[in-house]
Design a protein around this motif. Structure first.
Motif, PDB file in Angstrom:
ATOM      1  N   SER A  76      -7.957  -5.459 -29.641  1.00 21.76           N
ATOM      2  CA  SER A  76      -6.186  -4.918 -30.488  1.00 21.76           C
ATOM      3  C   SER A  76      -6.619  -6.139 -31.787  1.00 21.76           C
ATOM      4  CB  SER A  76      -5.414  -4.613 -30.245  1.00 21.76           C
ATOM      5  OG  SER A  76      -5.354  -3.687 -29.238  1.00 21.76           O
ATOM      6  N   LEU A  77      -6.025  -7.222 -31.164  1.00 25.65           N
ATOM      7  CA  LEU A  77      -5.910  -8.005 -32.198  1.00 25.65           C
ATOM      8  C   LEU A  77      -6.879  -8.318 -33.232  1.00 25.65           C
ATOM      9  CD1 LEU A  77      -4.042 -10.870 -29.921  1.00 25.65           C
ATOM     10  CD2 LEU A  77      -3.534  -9.761 -31.945  1.00 25.65           C
ATOM     11  N   ALA A  78      -8.324  -8.535 -32.860  1.00 28.11           N
ATOM     12  CA  ALA A  78      -9.327  -8.601 -33.546  1.00 28.11           C
ATOM     13  C   ALA A  78      -9.305  -7.405 -34.694  1.00 28.11           C
ATOM     14  CB  ALA A  78     -11.047  -8.161 -33.267  1.00 28.11           C
ATOM     15  N   VAL A  79      -8.776  -6.736 -34.684  1.00 30.75           N
ATOM     16  CA  VAL A  79      -8.426  -5.336 -36.337  1.00 30.75           C
ATOM     17  C   VAL A  79      -7.645  -5.129 -36.426  1.00 30.75           C
ATOM     18  CG1 VAL A  79      -7.909  -2.819 -35.645  1.00 30.75           C
ATOM     19  CG2 VAL A  79      -9.817  -3.310 -34.379  1.00 30.75           C
ATOM     20  N   PHE A  80      -6.592  -6.312 -35.989  1.00 30.61           N
ATOM     21  CA  PHE A  80      -5.303  -7.139 -36.966  1.00 30.61           C
ATOM     22  C   PHE A  80      -5.750  -7.991 -37.325  1.00 30.61           C
ATOM     23  CE2 PHE A  80      -2.789  -4.605 -34.257  1.00 30.61           C
ATOM     24  CZ  PHE A  80      -1.872  -3.857 -34.285  1.00 30.61           C
ATOM     25  N   LEU A  81      -7.278  -9.083 -37.323  1.00 30.30           N
ATOM     26  CA  LEU A  81      -7.181 -10.000 -37.809  1.00 30.30           C
ATOM     27  C   LEU A  81      -8.896  -9.202 -39.072  1.00 30.30           C
ATOM     28  CD1 LEU A  81      -8.442 -12.514 -38.281  1.00 30.30           C
ATOM     29  CD2 LEU A  81     -10.485 -12.230 -36.299  1.00 30.30           C
ATOM     30  N   PHE A  82      -9.061  -8.598 -39.131  1.00 34.50           N
ATOM     31  CA  PHE A  82      -9.401  -7.112 -39.878  1.00 34.50           C
ATOM     32  C   PHE A  82      -9.358  -6.958 -40.800  1.00 34.50           C
ATOM     33  CE2 PHE A  82     -12.016  -3.711 -41.615  1.00 34.50           C
ATOM     34  CZ  PHE A  82     -12.921  -4.493 -41.912  1.00 34.50           C
ATOM     35  N   THR A  83      -7.912  -6.569 -40.850  1.00 34.62           N
ATOM     36  CA  THR A  83      -6.781  -5.390 -41.558  1.00 34.62           C
ATOM     37  C   THR A  83      -6.399  -6.650 -42.626  1.00 34.62           C
ATOM     38  OG1 THR A  83      -6.322  -4.397 -40.385  1.00 34.62           O
ATOM     39  CG2 THR A  83      -4.567  -4.299 -42.119  1.00 34.62           C
ATOM     40  N   GLY A  84      -5.945  -8.016 -42.173  1.00 27.92           N
ATOM     41  CA  GLY A  84      -5.372  -8.917 -42.837  1.00 27.92           C
ATOM     42  C   GLY A  84      -6.533  -9.473 -43.678  1.00 27.92           C
ATOM     43  N   ILE A  85      -7.892  -9.479 -43.683  1.00 26.00           N
ATOM     44  CA  ILE A  85      -8.358  -9.968 -44.171  1.00 26.00           C
ATOM     45  C   ILE A  85      -8.741  -9.249 -45.893  1.00 26.00           C
ATOM     46  CG2 ILE A  85     -11.151 -10.740 -44.592  1.00 26.00           C
ATOM     47  CD1 ILE A  85     -10.718 -11.868 -41.556  1.00 26.00           C
ATOM     48  N   VAL A  86      -9.457  -8.152 -45.481  1.00 23.84           N
ATOM     49  CA  VAL A  86      -9.489  -6.632 -45.901  1.00 23.84           C
ATOM     50  C   VAL A  86      -8.133  -6.815 -47.216  1.00 23.84           C
ATOM     51  CG1 VAL A  86     -10.118  -4.524 -46.854  1.00 23.84           C
ATOM     52  CG2 VAL A  86     -11.432  -5.703 -44.592  1.00 23.84           C
ATOM     53  N   SER A  87      -6.530  -6.560 -46.711  1.00 21.46           N
ATOM     54  CA  SER A  87      -5.712  -6.598 -47.046  1.00 21.46           C
ATOM     55  C   SER A  87      -5.387  -8.103 -48.015  1.00 21.46           C
ATOM     56  CB  SER A  87      -4.162  -6.137 -46.462  1.00 21.46           C
ATOM     57  OG  SER A  87      -4.901  -5.566 -45.229  1.00 21.46           O
ATOM     58  N   ALA A  88      -5.699  -8.287 -48.069  1.00 20.59           N
ATOM     59  CA  ALA A  88      -5.871 -10.235 -49.246  1.00 20.59           C
ATOM     60  C   ALA A  88      -6.788  -9.793 -50.039  1.00 20.59           C
ATOM     61  CB  ALA A  88      -6.179 -11.823 -48.145  1.00 20.59           C
ATOM     62  N   LEU A  89      -7.837  -9.156 -50.170  1.00 18.45           N
ATOM     63  CA  LEU A  89      -8.748  -9.535 -50.868  1.00 18.45           C
ATOM     64  C   LEU A  89      -8.225  -8.119 -52.244  1.00 18.45           C
ATOM     65  CD1 LEU A  89     -11.670  -9.315 -48.859  1.00 18.45           C
ATOM     66  CD2 LEU A  89     -10.885 -11.272 -50.441  1.00 18.45           C
ATOM     67  N   SER A  90      -7.168  -7.498 -52.021  1.00 14.65           N
ATOM     68  CA  SER A  90      -6.413  -7.215 -53.427  1.00 14.65           C
ATOM     69  C   SER A  90      -7.219  -5.668 -53.453  1.00 14.65           C
ATOM     70  CB  SER A  90      -6.149  -7.544 -54.425  1.00 14.65           C
ATOM     71  OG  SER A  90      -5.192  -9.375 -54.316  1.00 14.65           O
ATOM     72  N   PRO A  91      -7.562  -4.812 -52.181  1.00 20.64           N
ATOM     73  CA  PRO A  91      -8.523  -3.687 -53.085  1.00 20.64           C
ATOM     74  C   PRO A  91      -7.601  -2.929 -54.103  1.00 20.64           C
ATOM     75  CG  PRO A  91      -7.740  -3.306 -50.597  1.00 20.64           C
ATOM     76  CD  PRO A  91      -6.982  -5.124 -51.813  1.00 20.64           C
ATOM     77  N   PRO A  92      -7.607  -1.724 -53.915  1.00 24.69           N
ATOM     78  CA  PRO A  92      -7.241  -0.805 -54.732  1.00 24.69           C
ATOM     79  C   PRO A  92      -6.165  -0.143 -53.604  1.00 24.69           C
ATOM     80  CG  PRO A  92      -9.511  -0.254 -54.914  1.00 24.69           C
ATOM     81  CD  PRO A  92     -10.064  -1.072 -54.051  1.00 24.69           C
ATOM     82  N   PHE A  93      -4.970   0.944 -54.155  1.00 24.32           N
ATOM     83  CA  PHE A  93      -4.589   1.119 -53.198  1.00 24.32           C
ATOM     84  C   PHE A  93      -4.415   1.910 -52.016  1.00 24.32           C
ATOM     85  CE2 PHE A  93      -0.390   3.715 -52.032  1.00 24.32           C
ATOM     86  CZ  PHE A  93       0.396   2.817 -51.568  1.00 24.32           C
ATOM     87  N   TRP A  94      -5.245   2.921 -52.439  1.00 29.74           N
ATOM     88  CA  TRP A  94      -5.789   3.899 -51.250  1.00 29.74           C
ATOM     89  C   TRP A  94      -6.656   3.199 -50.268  1.00 29.74           C
ATOM     90  CZ3 TRP A  94     -10.982   4.398 -49.774  1.00 29.74           C
ATOM     91  CH2 TRP A  94     -11.827   4.150 -51.585  1.00 29.74           C
ATOM     92  N   LEU A  95      -7.398   2.405 -50.827  1.00 27.82           N
ATOM     93  CA  LEU A  95      -8.194   1.138 -50.004  1.00 27.82           C
ATOM     94  C   LEU A  95      -7.226   0.530 -49.019  1.00 27.82           C
ATOM     95  CD1 LEU A  95     -10.460   0.741 -48.161  1.00 27.82           C
ATOM     96  CD2 LEU A  95     -11.172  -1.112 -50.248  1.00 27.82           C
ATOM     97  N   LEU A  96      -6.296   0.110 -49.566  1.00 29.78           N
ATOM     98  CA  LEU A  96      -5.089  -1.175 -48.561  1.00 29.78           C
ATOM     99  C   LEU A  96      -4.333  -0.147 -47.840  1.00 29.78           C
ATOM    100  CD1 LEU A  96      -3.698  -3.564 -48.591  1.00 29.78           C
ATOM    101  CD2 LEU A  96      -2.414  -2.683 -50.680  1.00 29.78           C
ATOM    102  N   LEU A  97      -3.878   1.028 -48.453  1.00 32.62           N
ATOM    103  CA  LEU A  97      -3.874   2.025 -46.858  1.00 32.62           C
ATOM    104  C   LEU A  97      -4.259   2.840 -46.261  1.00 32.62           C
ATOM    105  CD1 LEU A  97      -1.182   3.399 -46.772  1.00 32.62           C
ATOM    106  CD2 LEU A  97      -2.147   5.854 -48.193  1.00 32.62           C
ATOM    107  N   LEU A  98      -5.322   2.964 -46.178  1.00 34.65           N
ATOM    108  CA  LEU A  98      -6.381   3.161 -45.696  1.00 34.65           C
ATOM    109  C   LEU A  98      -6.988   1.774 -44.445  1.00 34.65           C
ATOM    110  CD1 LEU A  98      -8.599   5.458 -43.915  1.00 34.65           C
ATOM    111  CD2 LEU A  98     -10.576   4.313 -45.537  1.00 34.65           C
TER     112      LEU A  98
END
Length: 387
Positions: A76-98
């Motif tokens: 579970s925490l590994a998935v949360f870590l992945f989320t934080g990394i991708v979100s920090a890259l300032s993706p498009p809003f639809w991708l950030l939401l996904l």
């Protein structure tokens, strides 16, 4: 002592989980400005997360209930870590939401597994205390990592730095779980049918509605905390960060008090904090006319009453289904997050139609409805036990 170690490690992981879920609250105005969307649309980053938990959480927990608890917490925490990394890259809003929605599938798995691991084998007197330690991660996160993430984003003039903080916290929590916990295989896997039987209990269903309404009340205004204090109370971003810190500190204190009180009276403790939310809602509405000291005092009281509702709500709901406590725990998380989504959405409608200063009235309405349902559940036909 060993059980307390498991509880504290569960608390550490929950800090990472909550930092990811609620870390966006303090940066919603910046996100709305960056993506050129309304604050209500930006609020989807919180409500969509909650909806996924509400819909998928119980099924994920049922499916994974027989697996090694340490492995489930680490995954579970590994998935949360992945989320934080991708979100920090300032993706498009639809991708950030996904990407924000992905860890929501495992959030109930983590919390129910951590609580089950901490309370396994302890007597009833210690059960609420172990649960309070694990769920204390919610209050600690609101004191430390959530306001810190907002502070860093303000200082470095970039909302994505908030997600960097979230990723770092998740990484530290993951390392802690992997190195600090022993292997925890599940001693006995309950059948799906046995766990699903609790859905036939009227008292459990009413308590589920109470938790939903309680969380809806909690997040009608808290979801827009930064925007409310900025637009209604005229606070600057640094002052808002300080208020988030105060809110969290008082929440930790409230959680400690609630943990002690639950062992004496489950129903009265739950009702006390819920009624307090109803009363403080009116104070928030009139806070624009208060002095600075009065507003700060009100926010402290708000935090003291808000955070323990996570603990009291779960304990109140699980008490009606002790024969399948892990599944009941996941359902309480799901109903709670459905409440978060409903509260955030209803408040968004109120804000769009009547202005953000009217959001506390939605908070008062949901709180009053939840108290009414607690009274209904206390009727002898539904619950003959007196807690």
């Amino acid at each position: 002592m060993e059980r307390k170690k498991v509880a504290y490690m569960g608390c550490l992981g929950l800090i990472g989980v909550i930092t990811t879920e609620f870390g966006v609250i303090g940066i919603l105005p910046q996100l709305a400005a960056h993506y050129q969307i309304s604050i209500e649309v930006a609020g989807l980053l919180l409500s969509a997360f909650a909806i996924v938990i509400a819909l998928a959480g119980p099924f994920m927990t049922l499916f994974m209930s027989g697996y090694n608890r340490k492995h489930m917490m680490a995954l579970s925490l590994a998935v949360f870590l992945f989320t934080g990394i991708v979100s920090a890259l300032s993706p498009p809003f639809w991708l950030l939401l996904l990407v924000r929605m992905l860890p929501a599938f495992l959030q109930p798995v983590y919390i129910s597994t951590a609580v089950a691991a901490a309370t396994n084998g302890v007597d009833k007197k210690e059960e609420h205390q172990m649960m309070a330690i694990v769920l204390g991660g919610i209050g600690i996160a609101t004191v430390t990592t959530v306001p810190f993430a907002t502070y860093i984003a303000d200082e470095l003039h970039g909302w994505n730095y908030s997600f960097v903080v979230q990723a770092v916290v998740s990484l530290l929590a993951l390392i802690g779980i992997l190195t600090g916990l022993p292997s925890m295989p599940v001693p006995e896997r309950k059948t799906y049918g046995k766990q699903l039987k609790i859905l036939k209990k009227p008292g459990f269903l009413i308590s589920s509605l109470v938790v939903l309404l309680m969380n809806a009340a909690m997040f009608t205004t808290y979801s827009y905390f930064a925007d409310y204090l900025g637009r209604v109370n005229g606070m600057e971003p640094k002052m808002i960060s300080s208020m988030l810190l105060l809110f969290g500190v008082m929440g930790v204190l409230g959680n400690f008090v609630a943990g002690k009180a639950l062992s004496k009276s489950l129903t009265m403790t739950t009702a006390f904090f819920l009624a307090g939310l109803a009363l403080v809602a009116a104070g928030i509405y009139y806070s624009a006319s208060l002095s600075s000291v009065g507003t700060i005092l009100l926010i402290g009281i708000w935090g003291f009453l808000h955070t323990p509702c996570f603990l009291t709500g779960q304990a109140y709901m699980i008490a009606t289904a002790t024969e399948a406590s892990e599944f009941a725990n996941s359902l309480s998380i799901s109903f709670g997050n459905l409440g978060i989504a409903i509260g955030t959405a209803v408040s968004g409608v109120v804000i769009a139609g009547y202005g953000i200063h009217n959001a506390p009235w939605a908070m008062l309405g949901f709180s009053a409805f939840a108290l009414l349902m607690m009274w209904v559940k206390a009727l002898p036909v539904f619950d003959k036990r007196r807690s």
